[in-house]
Design an enzyme around this catalytic site. Structure first.
Site, PDB file in Angstrom:
ATOM      1  N   ASP A 110      -7.207 -26.925  22.840  1.00  0.00           N
ATOM      2  CA  ASP A 110      -5.929 -26.902  22.512  1.00  0.00           C
ATOM      3  C   ASP A 110      -4.881 -27.591  23.488  1.00  0.00           C
ATOM      4  OD1 ASP A 110      -6.563 -24.925  24.409  1.00  0.00           O
ATOM      5  OD2 ASP A 110      -5.927 -23.171  23.050  1.00  0.00           O
TER       6      ASP A 110
ATOM      7  N   ILE B 151       9.844  13.636  -2.422  1.00  0.00           N
ATOM      8  CA  ILE B 151      10.383  12.777  -1.667  1.00  0.00           C
ATOM      9  C   ILE B 151       9.779  12.718  -0.316  1.00  0.00           C
ATOM     10  CG2 ILE B 151      12.575  11.721  -0.810  1.00  0.00           C
ATOM     11  CD1 ILE B 151      13.925  13.633  -3.028  1.00  0.00           C
TER      12      ILE B 151
ATOM     13  N   SER C 183       5.903  10.242  -5.526  1.00  0.00           N
ATOM     14  CA  SER C 183       4.424  10.548  -5.643  1.00  0.00           C
ATOM     15  C   SER C 183       4.136   9.951  -7.271  1.00  0.00           C
ATOM     16  CB  SER C 183       4.132  11.943  -5.699  1.00  0.00           C
ATOM     17  OG  SER C 183       2.832  12.458  -6.379  1.00  0.00           O
ATOM     18  N   SER C 184       2.889   9.497  -7.146  1.00  0.00           N
ATOM     19  CA  SER C 184       2.385   9.066  -8.648  1.00  0.00           C
ATOM     20  C   SER C 184       2.211   9.992  -9.586  1.00  0.00           C
ATOM     21  CB  SER C 184       1.010   8.013  -8.458  1.00  0.00           C
ATOM     22  OG  SER C 184       0.073   9.051  -8.159  1.00  0.00           O
TER      23      SER C 184
ATOM     24  N   HIS D 175       4.880  25.761  20.509  1.00  0.00           N
ATOM     25  CA  HIS D 175       3.653  25.974  20.122  1.00  0.00           C
ATOM     26  C   HIS D 175       3.649  26.393  18.567  1.00  0.00           C
ATOM     27  CE1 HIS D 175       2.349  26.153  24.390  1.00  0.00           C
ATOM     28  NE2 HIS D 175       3.468  27.259  24.534  1.00  0.00           N
TER      29      HIS D 175
END
Length: 455
Positions: A92, A302, A295-296, A171
């Site tokens: 190169d 959301i 969502s399908s 925690h």
């Protein structure tokens, strides 16, 4: 959408093509070739200015303009001609040299001095400075602008939400409150440290021949101080001169650079995970355009996709950085080519990072704070005041202060009434009791708001 983006193997050149346009001018094969041309031409010009090299004549301003225009007028068609040369040479950098020689052949004077192109150089003299130019340009035009923009949003939200109390979680459990602004500030401070750090990282360069000893140059022109020439040449690009190398610049500074990138990315991954959690608690909602689908199958969804996308891409960037940092500084004896294929993937690192930064910014611009929900959560956790109450009890040397609150709070639902009854029985001054009566999960925030004011 271009048709080639649909057939790309990598999402960097496919799905995310439009986000990474700026990076193509820095990290593409075309950009690397162009940087190599700049180094080769600048080295030729450097040689022409050395008085002891009397084999090179005086070049006029017009001659130098011709030389510089080889770089200035370089385009993708010219790059393709170099790739055609490389198909024959299978090298190169040598292909770039032959390309420049073909350009010099078109000039009446320069055609006689083509052998001073790539004079005394090894390929990494050209390559290490080319990659250094990439990182220099990337830091100035891509990294710092993105980092400053992200940092700006964290600072803005810190100030905007500095007085909004927040139920902390240590925690994963309800804990001593903070404020939303203070939590943003924590990230702002961490990011600012990395911004300061990356600005200070020196970009190194070397120009000293096949094994770092100027063998060919000192043989051809022993009267010239090639170390002095090398230092000035490397410094002319704004780099720090590395005088002690093998055939290659050892890349230690690149490790420093990439480690800083990884640290910044890790901080943002930490933030993305926190935001994912806060959104799941409904502490933040997200603005959404009318036709956007979460969502399908579930119309109500959301999802926090921008923060998830950011986390995933920053993680990919860091994974490659970790591999780079483990292998870039290693070279068998004076040279092997492992680093060559690694360095060609620098653009991949920054590509994934930029996608991560872009997604994060998009997510930050969509969030809306839900103070009512945050307040309601605080109202449901009066047990978090036990910390403060037992500390005041300790102040007055009340025995088993911690233990008595532990018995009161463990596995029991504590509310305002239960705590007031407990406080009423304490053997402490009246003014202390009144102070404790006035405690509420939303006002037990310590210096959280004031800390933001320290900005």
């Amino acid at each position: 959408m271009y048709s080639f983006t649909l057939t790309s193997i990598s999402p960097l050149d496919g799905r995310y093509h439009s986000v990474l346009i700026q990076l193509r001018n820095i990290f593409s094969e075309y950009a690397l070739i162009k940087f190599r041309i700049k180094i080769e031409l600048d080295w030729f010009i450097q040689l022409s200015l050395i008085k002891q090299i009397n084999n090179l004549p005086y070049f006029s301003e017009k001659d130098y303009k011709f030389i510089n225009n080889i770089y200035n007028n370089f385009n993708e068609n010219e790059a393709l001609s170099i790739k055609n040369i490389e198909m024959k040479t299978e090298h190169d950098v040598k292909s770039v040299e032959y390309y420049i020689k073909s350009k010099f052949s078109l000039h009446d004077k320069l055609k006689n001095f083509k052998e001073f192109i790539h004079f005394g150089c090894t390929s990494d003299d050209i390559n290490n400075l080319s990659y250094a130019l990439m990182l220099q340009k990337n830091r100035r035009l891509i990294i710092l602008p993105y980092w400053k923009n992200i940092s700006f949003y964290f600072k803005k939200l810190s100030i905007q939400y500095k007085n909004v109390p927040l139920l902390a979680r240590t925690h994963g459990q309800p804990a001593t409150p903070s404020t939303v602004g203070k939590e943003f500030l924590n990230f702002y401070y961490r990011l600012q440290r990395q911004i300061k750090k990356i600005k200070k990282i020196e970009i190194l360069g070397k120009f000293n021949g096949s094994t770092g000893n100027y063998n060919a140059l000192s043989l051809a022109y022993p009267e010239i101080d090639w170390q002095h020439i090398s230092r000035n040449f490397v410094n002319s690009f704004g780099f720090t001169w590395n005088a002690y190398t093998t055939q290659i610049e050892p890349h230690d500074y690149i490790l420093d650079f990439l480690s800083c990138i990884a640290s910044f990315n890790s901080i943002l991954i930490d933030f993305n995970r926190d935001m994912w959690g806060y959104i799941s608690l409904n502490y933040f909602s997200q603005k959404i355009k009318k036709d956007i689908i979460g969502s399908s199958i579930m119309p109500h969804k959301i999802n926090p996709i921008n923060f998830e996308n950011s986390e995933g891409n920053l993680g990919l960037s860091n994974a490659i950085i970790y591999h780079m940092n483990a292998h870039l500084p290693l070279s068998r004896w004076q040279r092997d080519l492992t680093d060559s294929t690694l360095l060609r993937n620098l653009g991949v690192i920054f590509g994934y990072s930029v996608i991560g930064y872009s997604s994060l910014l998009k997510g930050l611009k969509k969030i809306n704070i839900q103070q009512d929900i945050i307040k309601k959560d605080l109202d449901n956790h009066w047990e978090i005041l036990c910390e403060g109450i037992q500390t005041v009890m300790r102040k007055y040397n009340i025995k088993n202060s911690y233990e008595s609150l532990k018995v009161l709070s463990n596995h029991n639902q504590i509310d305002k009434k239960i705590l007031r009854n407990f406080i009423m029985k304490l053997n402490i001054p009246k003014q202390e009791k009144e102070k404790l009566y006035g405690l509420h999960p939303s006002n037990y925030i310590g210096y959280a708001s004031k800390i933001v004011d320290f900005l």
